[in-house]
Design a protein around this motif. Structure first.
Motif, mmCIF file in Angstrom:
data_model
loop_
_atom_site.group_PDB
_atom_site.id
_atom_site.type_symbol
_atom_site.label_atom_id
_atom_site.label_comp_id
_atom_site.label_asym_id
_atom_site.label_seq_id
_atom_site.Cartn_x
_atom_site.Cartn_y
_atom_site.Cartn_z
ATOM 1 N N PRO A 168 0.803 -1.231 0.000
ATOM 2 C CA PRO A 168 0.000 0.000 0.000
ATOM 3 C C PRO A 168 0.839 1.287 0.000
ATOM 4 O O PRO A 168 0.482 2.254 -0.639
ATOM 5 N N GLY A 169 1.970 1.282 0.673
ATOM 6 C CA GLY A 169 2.834 2.472 0.721
ATOM 7 C C GLY A 169 3.904 2.501 -0.348
ATOM 8 O O GLY A 169 4.746 3.387 -0.363
ATOM 9 N N GLY A 170 3.917 1.520 -1.230
ATOM 10 C CA GLY A 170 4.940 1.437 -2.271
ATOM 11 C C GLY A 170 5.765 0.174 -2.136
ATOM 12 O O GLY A 170 5.744 -0.493 -1.108
ATOM 13 N N ASP A 171 6.471 -0.139 -3.186
ATOM 14 C CA ASP A 171 7.289 -1.348 -3.220
ATOM 15 C C ASP A 171 8.484 -1.244 -2.278
ATOM 16 O O ASP A 171 9.087 -0.186 -2.132
ATOM 17 N N PHE A 172 8.803 -2.368 -1.631
ATOM 18 C CA PHE A 172 10.059 -2.520 -0.900
ATOM 19 C C PHE A 172 10.995 -3.223 -1.879
ATOM 20 O O PHE A 172 10.767 -4.377 -2.228
ATOM 21 N N LYS A 173 11.997 -2.530 -2.330
ATOM 22 C CA LYS A 173 12.980 -3.127 -3.230
ATOM 23 C C LYS A 173 14.372 -2.803 -2.708
ATOM 24 O O LYS A 173 14.550 -1.900 -1.906
ATOM 25 N N VAL A 174 15.321 -3.536 -3.223
ATOM 26 C CA VAL A 174 16.707 -3.368 -2.816
ATOM 27 C C VAL A 174 17.527 -2.984 -4.038
ATOM 28 O O VAL A 174 17.327 -3.532 -5.123
ATOM 29 N N ASP A 175 18.454 -2.073 -3.849
ATOM 30 C CA ASP A 175 19.439 -1.767 -4.886
ATOM 31 C C ASP A 175 20.447 -2.914 -4.831
ATOM 32 O O ASP A 175 21.339 -2.935 -3.979
ATOM 33 N N PHE A 176 20.267 -3.903 -5.721
ATOM 34 C CA PHE A 176 21.078 -5.122 -5.656
ATOM 35 C C PHE A 176 22.565 -4.853 -5.824
ATOM 36 O O PHE A 176 23.389 -5.471 -5.160
ATOM 37 N N ALA A 177 22.923 -3.934 -6.706
ATOM 38 C CA ALA A 177 24.342 -3.631 -6.904
ATOM 39 C C ALA A 177 24.951 -3.063 -5.627
ATOM 40 O O ALA A 177 26.052 -3.454 -5.226
ATOM 41 N N GLU A 178 24.225 -2.167 -4.970
ATOM 42 C CA GLU A 178 24.728 -1.582 -3.720
ATOM 43 C C GLU A 178 24.774 -2.631 -2.604
ATOM 44 O O GLU A 178 25.720 -2.674 -1.809
ATOM 45 N N TYR A 179 23.776 -3.469 -2.557
ATOM 46 C CA TYR A 179 23.734 -4.540 -1.552
ATOM 47 C C TYR A 179 24.942 -5.470 -1.730
ATOM 48 O O TYR A 179 25.673 -5.751 -0.780
ATOM 49 N N ALA A 180 25.187 -5.916 -2.952
ATOM 50 C CA ALA A 180 26.326 -6.800 -3.233
ATOM 51 C C ALA A 180 27.645 -6.097 -2.915
ATOM 52 O O ALA A 180 28.575 -6.713 -2.372
ATOM 53 N N ARG A 181 27.740 -4.804 -3.228
ATOM 54 C CA ARG A 181 28.957 -4.042 -2.949
ATOM 55 C C ARG A 181 29.217 -3.988 -1.440
ATOM 56 O O ARG A 181 30.339 -4.215 -0.984
ATOM 57 N N GLN A 182 28.180 -3.702 -0.659
ATOM 58 C CA GLN A 182 28.356 -3.609 0.789
ATOM 59 C C GLN A 182 28.683 -4.962 1.420
ATOM 60 O O GLN A 182 29.488 -5.036 2.350
ATOM 61 N N ILE A 183 28.094 -6.026 0.916
ATOM 62 C CA ILE A 183 28.429 -7.372 1.411
ATOM 63 C C ILE A 183 29.889 -7.680 1.095
ATOM 64 O O ILE A 183 30.641 -8.174 1.962
#
Length: 181
Positions: free
Chosen positions: A35-50
């Motif tokens: 209802p408030g919008g999609d929860f998505k992840v910036d996959f490139a940023e996520y992989a970079r931080q991991i």
């Protein structure tokens, strides 16, 4: 990185390591058509931080995972998104019932008794656990009552839709799935 996160990934890793944790896995959210919008992840940023955290703490297992919000209408898109990264862990969750999130307790319980809400929610979770193609654990089974506790509602329990709850737990056990506690 999720919309509901407040601390940096590296901060979490440092604090975990300082507490003696040898293994940690992050499960960023994917929840579509919320209802408030999609929860998505910036996959490139996520992989970079991991990758950055793994390089900084080479002796520590730092896993990459996702919490996969399921509904019948979003399942194919969520599965496709979950295949973008090589994941160590997939946490299945159910946040919507009839298009409404129990997080918005006033809206969710406006036309349901607690018993009806528990039954509908657990039936939706049942559809998710038997239909979602690949996951390691089921997240927050008591989610339906989480945001109304203290308003005269006890946490979800065995007496709430016992047949459906039993079927969910039995399915998890028989299929080698964990239950997030």
């Amino acid at each position: 990185l999720s919309l509901d996160g407040i601390s940096a990934l590296m901060e979490q890793v440092r604090a975990s390591r300082a507490a003696g944790v040898a293994k940690i896995c992050f499960t960023e959210h994917i929840d579509l058509d919320m209802p408030g919008g999609d929860f998505k992840v910036d996959f490139a940023e996520y992989a970079r931080q991991i990758a950055e955290a793994r390089a900084a703490f080479p002796g520590m297992f730092i896993g990459i995972g996702l919490e996969l919000g399921d509904t019948t209408g979003t399942r194919k898109r969520v599965v496709a998104l979950s295949n973008v990264l090589p994941l160590d862990y997939k946490l299945l969750s159910r946040h919507l019932v009839g298009g409404i999130d129990p997080y918005d307790a006033d809206a969710f319980f406006a036309h349901r008794t607690r018993a009806q809400a528990a039954q509908e929610y657990l039936e939706a979770v049942w559809r998710s656990v038997v239909s979602f193609p690949d996951y390691d654990a089921l997240a927050h089974l008591g989610y339906v009552c989480k945001f109304v506790q203290g308003k005269g509602f006890p946490p979800l329990g065995r007496a709430d839709a016992p047949d459906v709850l039993e079927a969910i737990l039995r399915h998890l056990v028989q299929n080698g799935k964990a239950l997030e506690v």
